[in-house]
Scaffold this active site. Structure first.
Site, PDB file in Angstrom:
ATOM      1  N   CYS A   1      40.843  38.877  39.904  1.00  0.00           N
ATOM      2  CA  CYS A   1      42.572  38.430  39.597  1.00  0.00           C
ATOM      3  C   CYS A   1      42.983  38.795  39.744  1.00  0.00           C
ATOM      4  CB  CYS A   1      41.971  37.790  38.164  1.00  0.00           C
ATOM      5  SG  CYS A   1      40.839  37.420  36.855  1.00  0.00           S
TER       6      CYS A   1
ATOM      7  N   HIS B   1      49.161  36.130  34.151  1.00  0.00           N
ATOM      8  CA  HIS B   1      47.934  36.012  34.983  1.00  0.00           C
ATOM      9  C   HIS B   1      47.295  35.348  33.419  1.00  0.00           C
ATOM     10  CE1 HIS B   1      44.005  35.560  35.868  1.00  0.00           C
ATOM     11  NE2 HIS B   1      43.749  36.297  35.224  1.00  0.00           N
TER      12      HIS B   1
ATOM     13  N   ASN C   1      41.655  29.701  33.355  1.00  0.00           N
ATOM     14  CA  ASN C   1      41.750  31.029  34.385  1.00  0.00           C
ATOM     15  C   ASN C   1      41.238  30.770  35.678  1.00  0.00           C
ATOM     16  OD1 ASN C   1      40.934  33.509  35.735  1.00  0.00           O
ATOM     17  ND2 ASN C   1      40.206  34.914  33.443  1.00  0.00           N
TER      18      ASN C   1
END
Ligand code: UT7
Length: 337
Positions: free
Chosen positions: A120, A264, A294
């Site tokens: 990520c 994020h 996500n």
């Protein structure tokens, strides 16, 4: 003797683009396949829906569309591109890279191309690698992409993970400049990693440790995301605050100087906790978690593209991206818009 009139090379963002699949999957859709509810997902994560790539659509399909939009926005001829870096942990194939597939699709015949894996946090890692190569003078410009299709590596029977992720891609073009114009300039980047925590968030099978063989998938090591959500949550909050502060400090700035924070988008509670501890009001925090969940390496760059195109970012604004992911890896990038 060093020429004192020599100007420092600045690395500027000259265009952004993004792409998410058309297919919307709502919390109520998921409640039909696992024991969950819209209420649980909304209150525990802030996610309402996510985009899931159709069968047959791969990471590069999204990356190519995002790259084309970034090229359009920057008005750069693809043949003039020097470098393509795609941050992804869900490439179409183990090889060739997604970047090579993008290079061919956009006609960037003069560009070197490779992928980078930092889960990520990958986009911020890729941004810093591109920035370094441009600052050194090796290249003049670079296409930096964050693209992932985690839905292809999701256990759709695991309610602890399948509700969290979505697919998407974002891209930007970096260009080196020696002009005094400070717009869209990268001021600082901070990166970090802790490889001692790999078992908390990983895809156990399908790699060279536990490959898929002619006997099929070893059920002990499935090629799907495995996550200890609570532990990841704890580390994510600590590390993102730390990395955000490091990047701010490196540029001589404070959290209060930020016009926009782009964290994020893994969990709204993580974002709120970070904003509170950094004393940043939520009005200054960009959110699209409710729409996309996500999207791994695509998250921060899709958000930056949306913030830019929607007019949320004004010229001169200080904006900070921050991310945390498997590895563990983390990073933050401070940009003067
Ligand atoms: O990009 C990488 C970074 N990833 C992240 O940052 C993710 C970080 N972690 C999280 O966002 C949260 O830990 C989750 C959203 C994954 C889980 O939230 P939580 O508040 O930590 O819940 P939990 O895992 O402690 O589970 C609480 C309860 C459990 O039931 P019991 O054991 O208390 O009876 C779970 O079984 O909630 C249950 N549960 C669910 N219930 C309904 C777990 N998932 C679900 C679900 N629907 N989807």
């Amino acid at each position: 003797m060093k020429n004192t009139t020599e100007k420092k090379i600045k690395i500027n963002i000259i265009g952004t683009g993004s792409c998410v699949p058309d297919n919307v999957v709502t919390n109520n859709d998921l409640a039909k396949i696992v024991e969950t509810s819209d209420e649980w997902i909304t209150t525990r994560t802030g996610i309402k829906e996510r985009r899931i790539a159709e069968p047959g659509t791969a990471t590069s399909d999204l990356a190519i569309k995002a790259a084309k939009k970034a090229l359009e926005a920057s008005k750069i001829d693809p043949q003039k591109l020097d470098l393509i870096i795609t941050a992804t942990c869900t490439p179409d194939h183990l090889f060739p890279s997604v970047s090579c597939l993008v290079q061919h699709a956009i006609g960037a015949t003069n560009a070197a191309a490779f992928d980078l894996s930092a889960a990520c946090s990958g986009f911020i890692y890729a941004l810093n690698v591109g920035r370094g190569l441009l600052e050194s003078g090796i290249y003049k410009n670079a296409l930096i992409i964050g693209a992932d299709a985690l839905s292809k590596f999701t256990d759709w029977k695991d309610r602890g993970t399948c509700i969290l992720f979505g697919d998407g891609a974002g891209a930007l073009i970096l260009e080196s400049s020696v002009s005094d114009d400070k717009s869209h300039t990268i001021l600082s980047v901070d990166l970090g990693a802790d490889g001692s925590q790999t078992n908390i968030l990983l895809i156990p099978g399908g790699g060279s440790r536990h490959p898929i063989t002619d006997k099929g998938i070893d059920p002990a090591y499935p090629p799907f995301i495995h996550m200890d959500g609570k532990e990841v949550y704890r580390h994510a909050v600590i590390r993102m605050i730390q990395t955000a502060n490091n990047a701010l400090q490196a540029a001589g700035k404070k959290p209060a100087d930020l016009a926009l924070l782009i964290p994020h988008q893994a969990n709204l509670r993580i974002i709120e906790s970070i904003a509170k501890r950094m004393q940043i009001p939520m009005e200054k925090v960009f959110l699209n978690i409710h729409k996309y969940g996500n999207m791994s390496a695509a998250t921060t760059i899709v958000a930056l593209d949306e913030a830019s195109r929607s007019g949320r970012l004004k010229s001169g604004d200080l904006v900070e991206l921050m991310a945390f992911g498997a590895g563990f890896t983390w990073g933050a990038a401070l940009i003067q818009w």
